[in-house]
Design a protein around this motif. Structure first.
Motif, PDB file in Angstrom:
ATOM      1  N   LEU A  64       0.945  -1.368   0.031  1.00  0.00           N
ATOM      2  CA  LEU A  64       0.186  -0.064   0.133  1.00  0.00           C
ATOM      3  C   LEU A  64       0.703   1.438   0.043  1.00  0.00           C
ATOM      4  O   LEU A  64       0.547   2.082  -0.729  1.00  0.00           O
ATOM      5  CB  LEU A  64      -0.929   0.203   1.280  1.00  0.00           C
ATOM      6  CG  LEU A  64      -1.650   1.208   1.505  1.00  0.00           C
ATOM      7  CD1 LEU A  64      -2.752   1.385   0.052  1.00  0.00           C
ATOM      8  CD2 LEU A  64      -2.313   1.216   2.685  1.00  0.00           C
ATOM      9  N   ALA A  65       1.967   1.229   0.819  1.00  0.00           N
ATOM     10  CA  ALA A  65       2.711   2.421   0.846  1.00  0.00           C
ATOM     11  C   ALA A  65       3.398   2.490  -0.422  1.00  0.00           C
ATOM     12  O   ALA A  65       3.543   3.744  -0.859  1.00  0.00           O
ATOM     13  CB  ALA A  65       3.831   2.123   1.927  1.00  0.00           C
ATOM     14  N   ASP A  66       3.914   1.525  -1.148  1.00  0.00           N
ATOM     15  CA  ASP A  66       4.590   1.639  -2.480  1.00  0.00           C
ATOM     16  C   ASP A  66       3.471   2.394  -3.557  1.00  0.00           C
ATOM     17  O   ASP A  66       4.059   3.195  -4.336  1.00  0.00           O
ATOM     18  CB  ASP A  66       5.060   0.580  -3.007  1.00  0.00           C
ATOM     19  CG  ASP A  66       6.441  -0.132  -2.079  1.00  0.00           C
ATOM     20  OD1 ASP A  66       6.833   0.894  -1.362  1.00  0.00           O
ATOM     21  OD2 ASP A  66       6.728  -1.172  -2.177  1.00  0.00           O
ATOM     22  N   ILE A  67       2.287   1.778  -3.504  1.00  0.00           N
ATOM     23  CA  ILE A  67       1.268   2.281  -4.266  1.00  0.00           C
ATOM     24  C   ILE A  67       0.975   3.873  -4.196  1.00  0.00           C
ATOM     25  O   ILE A  67       1.022   4.733  -5.005  1.00  0.00           O
ATOM     26  CB  ILE A  67      -0.080   1.602  -4.319  1.00  0.00           C
ATOM     27  CG1 ILE A  67       0.137   0.160  -4.831  1.00  0.00           C
ATOM     28  CG2 ILE A  67      -1.265   2.323  -5.077  1.00  0.00           C
ATOM     29  CD1 ILE A  67      -0.907  -0.829  -4.511  1.00  0.00           C
ATOM     30  N   ILE A  68       1.000   4.208  -2.854  1.00  0.00           N
ATOM     31  CA  ILE A  68       0.545   5.638  -2.349  1.00  0.00           C
ATOM     32  C   ILE A  68       1.816   6.523  -3.195  1.00  0.00           C
ATOM     33  O   ILE A  68       1.500   7.514  -3.514  1.00  0.00           O
ATOM     34  CB  ILE A  68       0.357   5.886  -1.089  1.00  0.00           C
ATOM     35  CG1 ILE A  68      -0.768   5.168  -0.652  1.00  0.00           C
ATOM     36  CG2 ILE A  68       0.297   7.392  -0.735  1.00  0.00           C
ATOM     37  CD1 ILE A  68      -0.925   5.181   1.012  1.00  0.00           C
ATOM     38  N   ARG A  69       2.945   5.914  -2.647  1.00  0.00           N
ATOM     39  CA  ARG A  69       4.170   6.644  -3.097  1.00  0.00           C
ATOM     40  C   ARG A  69       4.190   6.825  -4.776  1.00  0.00           C
ATOM     41  O   ARG A  69       4.387   7.942  -5.297  1.00  0.00           O
ATOM     42  CB  ARG A  69       5.424   5.874  -2.717  1.00  0.00           C
ATOM     43  CG  ARG A  69       6.614   6.417  -3.319  1.00  0.00           C
ATOM     44  CD  ARG A  69       7.783   5.456  -3.245  1.00  0.00           C
ATOM     45  NE  ARG A  69       7.563   4.425  -4.218  1.00  0.00           N
ATOM     46  CZ  ARG A  69       8.188   3.234  -4.105  1.00  0.00           C
ATOM     47  NH1 ARG A  69       8.909   2.832  -3.024  1.00  0.00           N
ATOM     48  NH2 ARG A  69       8.087   2.137  -4.785  1.00  0.00           N
ATOM     49  N   ASP A  70       3.822   5.903  -5.430  1.00  0.00           N
ATOM     50  CA  ASP A  70       3.867   5.936  -6.900  1.00  0.00           C
ATOM     51  C   ASP A  70       3.006   7.009  -7.508  1.00  0.00           C
ATOM     52  O   ASP A  70       3.087   7.744  -8.133  1.00  0.00           O
ATOM     53  CB  ASP A  70       3.530   4.523  -7.487  1.00  0.00           C
ATOM     54  CG  ASP A  70       4.721   3.482  -7.464  1.00  0.00           C
ATOM     55  OD1 ASP A  70       5.795   3.912  -7.011  1.00  0.00           O
ATOM     56  OD2 ASP A  70       4.483   2.467  -7.582  1.00  0.00           O
ATOM     57  N   GLU A  82       7.827  14.470  -3.330  1.00  0.00           N
ATOM     58  CA  GLU A  82       8.965  13.954  -2.966  1.00  0.00           C
ATOM     59  C   GLU A  82       8.547  13.000  -1.705  1.00  0.00           C
ATOM     60  O   GLU A  82       7.904  13.530  -0.766  1.00  0.00           O
ATOM     61  CB  GLU A  82       9.901  14.812  -2.444  1.00  0.00           C
ATOM     62  CG  GLU A  82      11.159  14.248  -1.898  1.00  0.00           C
ATOM     63  CD  GLU A  82      12.198  15.401  -1.462  1.00  0.00           C
ATOM     64  OE1 GLU A  82      13.155  15.079  -0.777  1.00  0.00           O
ATOM     65  OE2 GLU A  82      12.101  16.494  -1.787  1.00  0.00           O
ATOM     66  N   VAL A  83       8.849  11.589  -1.866  1.00  0.00           N
ATOM     67  CA  VAL A  83       8.156  10.844  -1.039  1.00  0.00           C
ATOM     68  C   VAL A  83       9.131  10.013  -0.379  1.00  0.00           C
ATOM     69  O   VAL A  83       9.934   9.376  -0.860  1.00  0.00           O
ATOM     70  CB  VAL A  83       7.068   9.697  -1.629  1.00  0.00           C
ATOM     71  CG1 VAL A  83       6.253   8.882  -0.702  1.00  0.00           C
ATOM     72  CG2 VAL A  83       6.020  10.748  -2.434  1.00  0.00           C
ATOM     73  N   SER A  84       8.929   9.988   1.187  1.00  0.00           N
ATOM     74  CA  SER A  84       9.734   9.073   2.006  1.00  0.00           C
ATOM     75  C   SER A  84       8.640   8.001   2.674  1.00  0.00           C
ATOM     76  O   SER A  84       7.473   8.487   2.852  1.00  0.00           O
ATOM     77  CB  SER A  84      10.499   9.831   3.130  1.00  0.00           C
ATOM     78  OG  SER A  84      11.317  10.747   2.489  1.00  0.00           O
ATOM     79  N   ILE A  85       9.181   6.596   2.929  1.00  0.00           N
ATOM     80  CA  ILE A  85       8.232   5.655   3.419  1.00  0.00           C
ATOM     81  C   ILE A  85       9.119   5.239   4.658  1.00  0.00           C
ATOM     82  O   ILE A  85      10.116   4.840   4.622  1.00  0.00           O
ATOM     83  CB  ILE A  85       7.942   4.483   2.630  1.00  0.00           C
ATOM     84  CG1 ILE A  85       7.298   4.987   1.312  1.00  0.00           C
ATOM     85  CG2 ILE A  85       7.416   3.440   3.158  1.00  0.00           C
ATOM     86  CD1 ILE A  85       6.953   4.046   0.403  1.00  0.00           C
ATOM     87  N   CYS A  86       8.208   4.954   5.751  1.00  0.00           N
ATOM     88  CA  CYS A  86       8.516   4.374   6.960  1.00  0.00           C
ATOM     89  C   CYS A  86       7.637   3.186   7.248  1.00  0.00           C
ATOM     90  O   CYS A  86       6.247   3.480   7.436  1.00  0.00           O
ATOM     91  CB  CYS A  86       8.827   5.484   8.199  1.00  0.00           C
ATOM     92  SG  CYS A  86       9.218   4.727   9.597  1.00  0.00           S
ATOM     93  N   ASN A  87       8.125   1.940   7.506  1.00  0.00           N
ATOM     94  CA  ASN A  87       7.382   0.628   7.844  1.00  0.00           C
ATOM     95  C   ASN A  87       7.279   0.325   9.273  1.00  0.00           C
ATOM     96  O   ASN A  87       6.493  -0.406   9.459  1.00  0.00           O
ATOM     97  CB  ASN A  87       7.684  -0.321   6.886  1.00  0.00           C
ATOM     98  CG  ASN A  87       7.752   0.107   5.523  1.00  0.00           C
ATOM     99  OD1 ASN A  87       8.770  -0.164   4.892  1.00  0.00           O
ATOM    100  ND2 ASN A  87       6.668   0.317   4.954  1.00  0.00           N
ATOM    101  N   SER A  88       7.532   1.240   9.979  1.00  0.00           N
ATOM    102  CA  SER A  88       8.038   0.716  11.603  1.00  0.00           C
ATOM    103  C   SER A  88       7.627   1.840  12.227  1.00  0.00           C
ATOM    104  O   SER A  88       8.249   3.164  12.180  1.00  0.00           O
ATOM    105  CB  SER A  88       9.220   0.176  11.838  1.00  0.00           C
ATOM    106  OG  SER A  88       9.469   0.015  13.334  1.00  0.00           O
ATOM    107  N   GLY A  89       6.724   1.772  13.305  1.00  0.00           N
ATOM    108  CA  GLY A  89       6.493   2.844  14.430  1.00  0.00           C
ATOM    109  C   GLY A  89       7.732   3.459  14.945  1.00  0.00           C
ATOM    110  O   GLY A  89       7.879   4.547  15.578  1.00  0.00           O
ATOM    111  N   SER A  90       8.523   2.293  15.591  1.00  0.00           N
ATOM    112  CA  SER A  90       9.666   2.676  16.260  1.00  0.00           C
ATOM    113  C   SER A  90      10.663   3.231  15.464  1.00  0.00           C
ATOM    114  O   SER A  90      11.599   4.105  16.196  1.00  0.00           O
ATOM    115  CB  SER A  90      10.430   1.373  16.731  1.00  0.00           C
ATOM    116  OG  SER A  90      10.866   0.495  15.555  1.00  0.00           O
TER     117      SER A  90
END
Length: 229
Positions: free
Chosen positions: A14-20, A28-36
């Motif tokens: 999902l994060a990758d689709i939103i980024r695309d 300019e998009v950055s993604i983080c997959n962890s709350g920590s």
């Protein structure tokens, strides 16, 4: 328009689709997959807007939201599978500017991102001849610095709380419906829950400890009901 987006979402597909989709509009998009890891990446990226999932490994999305609000008023859109009214209210009360329930339209999400950033830009780029400071009771609202003080003590307002208060003060003694306030502050008509306006009005009243600073006009809407100093 500043266009740096941070997506905090553990569903990598999902994060990758939103980024695309966002990149197609030159974000300019950055993604983080962890709350920590989210807060460290937030500090490093310094985004203009955050898309935040609530159910994350490590630290919950609500804890991240609390931490963001201690240091920034930038727009935050919650993207979550939690769909109860309580979840929505809690997220908005903690300072989220919008809430989208999964599954949702990615195109609609992009539209909301643009609208949030457009409203921030509009309210930041004020005209020189506009009134820059509003005073009423023991409250001072500075349009330029976006600072609210009560008895000379600064009160933390979210972006949308400030925008609603500023709009109401700029249109003293005029009545606006929830729909009209939503359109003026959020910037689009066809999306969103109008109860968001109700929640933000409640938070403004609580933070200023002035129940009647914005009065409810039954079956019509809301009005700032006072004199400005």
């Amino acid at each position: 328009m500043n266009k740096k987006v941070l997506i905090i979402e553990d569903e990598t597909d999902l994060a990758d689709i939103i980024r695309d989709y966002l990149k197609k509009d030159n974000f300019e998009v950055s993604i983080c997959n962890s709350g920590s890891e989210a807060l460290n990446i937030f500090d490093k990226v310094q985004p203009n807007i955050v898309l935040l999932d609530l159910m994350l490994p490590g630290i919950s999305g609500l804890e991240i939201l609390r931490s963001i609000r201690l240091q920034s008023t930038l727009p935050v859109i919650i993207i979550s599978a939690k769909e109860t009214e309580l979840d929505r209210i809690l997220g908005l009360e903690l300072g989220a500017d919008d809430y989208m329930v999964k599954p949702f339209s990615i195109k609609e999400l992009v539209a909301r991102v643009k609208a949030q950033l457009r409203r921030v830009t509009t309210f930041t780029n004020v005209q020189i001849d506009e009134k820059s400071i509003f005073r009423f009771c023991d409250v001072e609202v500075n349009r330029v610095s976006r600072v609210v003080k009560k008895s000379e003590v600064e009160i933390q307002f979210t972006v949308k709380e400030f925008d609603i208060l500023l709009f109401m003060l700029s249109h003293s003694n005029q009545v606006f419906s929830k729909q009209q306030l939503y359109e003026q502050v959020w910037g689009f008509e066809e999306y969103g829950d109008l109860n968001t306006v109700v929640i933000h009005i409640q938070k403004i009243r609580e933070k200023l400890a002035l129940v009647n600073c914005i009065v409810t006009v039954r079956s019509v809407g809301y009005r700032y009901n006072g004199d400005l100093l």
